[in-house]
Write an enzyme that holds these catalytic residues in place. Sequence first.
Site, short mmCIF file in Angstrom:
data_model
loop_
_atom_site.label_atom_id
_atom_site.label_comp_id
_atom_site.label_asym_id
_atom_site.label_seq_id
_atom_site.Cartn_x
_atom_site.Cartn_y
_atom_site.Cartn_z
N ASP A 98 7.27 5.84 0.08
CA ASP A 98 7.74 7.03 0.81
C ASP A 98 7.19 7.09 2.23
O ASP A 98 7.23 8.15 2.87
CB ASP A 98 7.32 8.30 0.06
CG ASP A 98 5.80 8.49 0.09
OD1 ASP A 98 5.07 7.50 0.35
OD2 ASP A 98 5.33 9.62 -0.13
N VAL B 178 0.83 4.04 -3.54
CA VAL B 178 0.28 5.39 -3.39
C VAL B 178 1.43 6.36 -3.12
O VAL B 178 2.10 6.26 -2.10
CB VAL B 178 -0.76 5.44 -2.25
CG1 VAL B 178 -1.41 6.82 -2.20
CG2 VAL B 178 -1.82 4.36 -2.42
N GLU C 160 -3.79 8.85 4.15
CA GLU C 160 -4.20 7.57 3.56
C GLU C 160 -4.75 6.60 4.60
O GLU C 160 -5.71 5.88 4.34
CB GLU C 160 -2.99 6.90 2.88
CG GLU C 160 -2.48 7.60 1.65
CD GLU C 160 -1.09 7.10 1.25
OE1 GLU C 160 -0.80 5.90 1.42
OE2 GLU C 160 -0.28 7.92 0.77
N PRO D 34 -5.60 -1.15 -6.35
CA PRO D 34 -6.59 -1.95 -7.09
C PRO D 34 -7.71 -2.46 -6.18
O PRO D 34 -7.51 -2.60 -4.97
CB PRO D 34 -5.77 -3.11 -7.66
CG PRO D 34 -4.48 -3.11 -6.91
CD PRO D 34 -4.28 -1.78 -6.30
N HIS E 211 0.83 -1.21 0.00
CA HIS E 211 0.00 0.00 0.00
C HIS E 211 0.86 1.25 0.00
O HIS E 211 0.50 2.27 -0.60
CB HIS E 211 -0.97 -0.01 1.18
CG HIS E 211 -2.21 -0.78 0.91
ND1 HIS E 211 -3.45 -0.21 0.80
CD2 HIS E 211 -2.39 -2.11 0.69
CE1 HIS E 211 -4.35 -1.15 0.53
NE2 HIS E 211 -3.74 -2.30 0.47
N ASP E 212 1.99 1.20 0.69
CA ASP E 212 2.86 2.37 0.67
C ASP E 212 3.34 2.63 -0.76
O ASP E 212 3.23 3.74 -1.27
CB ASP E 212 4.06 2.18 1.62
CG ASP E 212 4.91 3.44 1.66
OD1 ASP E 212 4.33 4.54 1.56
OD2 ASP E 212 6.15 3.33 1.79
N SER F 3 4.23 7.22 3.11
CA SER F 3 3.03 8.07 3.22
C SER F 3 1.90 7.33 3.95
O SER F 3 1.08 7.96 4.62
CB SER F 3 2.55 8.52 1.84
OG SER F 3 2.30 7.41 1.00
#
Length: 321
Positions: free
Chosen positions: A74, A70, A89, A160, A66-67, A76
């Site tokens: 980084d 998106v 997120e 996805p 997932h990092d 996020s």
Amino acid sequence: MATSACQGLLLMALVAAVLSTASGTLQYDFYSYSCPKAEEAIRNATVKIISEDRTMGAALVRLFFHDCFVKGCDASILLDQSNSNPQPEKLAIPLRGYDAVNTIKAAVEAVCPNVVSCADILAYAARDSAMVTGGFTFAMPGGRRDGLGSDLSDIPANIPSPSMNVQDLATRFGAKGLSTLDLVALSGAHSFGQTHCSFVTPRLYPTLDKAMDRAFGDALQKVCPRRGGGGTVLDNNRVTDPNALSNQYYKNVIARQVMFTSDQTLMSDAGTAKMVQDNADDPVGWMARFAGAMVKMGGIEVLTGDQGEIRSFCGARNNAS
Ligand code: HEM
Ligand SMILES: *[C@@H]1O[C@H](CO)[C@@H](O)[C@H](O)[C@H]1NC(C)=O
């Protein structure tokens, strides 16, 4: 546990070959001068976390995915809500393992403060999760920097959905520089970890998805009622050890005993169906492909050099307001 896992397969050479095209700006042994014990400290902490809770390996691997999908790898995904990031997120998708990442980060900070990025910690922890739960390991390059922003509105276009067909999945992965071979190899991560009934009920009601094995679906209908119960937790792999990362996933796909349309759809294209079969037949080949794809995924849109920062706490920017 650590000892037996370390006796697993080492897939360095293959991954080195993949790397040269995937992430030229990252480097192997990135911390060899600045923090020689970094990877060891991360490995130690990750091994301990998974030995205390065997489900955490899957959580760490999914966090890395997932990092990277998106805003690139980084970290996020790790940012908490703040004035600078009011809608991060992590508010949008309930992922597990944030406390584990903080524990690993604290172990690394104790060895070398302010040197190792949270983005690299996610990458190494995901790699080490494969070692502990899958019995194979591989070299992972480092040098990622931590980003300053996180916005949940970036998720729909990048992550996805479990209802996607193979063409849409290939497009999503292609947008990240990943091939269908990578898509199929990485989907093997659904050999372990958990899902919630809410992601599966669309395939159970009003009628059982014809692409799902009948007996498997009947059993799922019993644990996932038509109404309510969407929060019930299921094992992704209901056939063998649900906490082992393995090529069992591909056998489950062939037996039509997988959770999502995005899993079963890999059989609906001749090319990906062949890859599923190859991974089912050849566990070591799958490990190599999985390792290569993890490294490639770890190179997506990375910040390097003096971009971003090295966070001291993974949940917040250093100068968060
Ligand atoms: C191909 C597209 C993918 C889709 C549509 C997808 C979707 C999902 C969904 C819906 C769940 C269940 C979430 C929940 O109920 O909380 C899940 C779980 C999981 N996914 Fe994926 N996923 C995909 C690819 C990947 C990739 C590339 C990886 C890693 C390499 C991955 C690793 C995992 C893991 C380990 C879990 C279990 C997490 C846990 O135990 O907390 N997935 N995925
Ligand atoms: C990792 O664990 C080993 C074995 O317990 C220990 O000898 C080593 O000092 C640890 N390394 C770090 C960096 O914590």
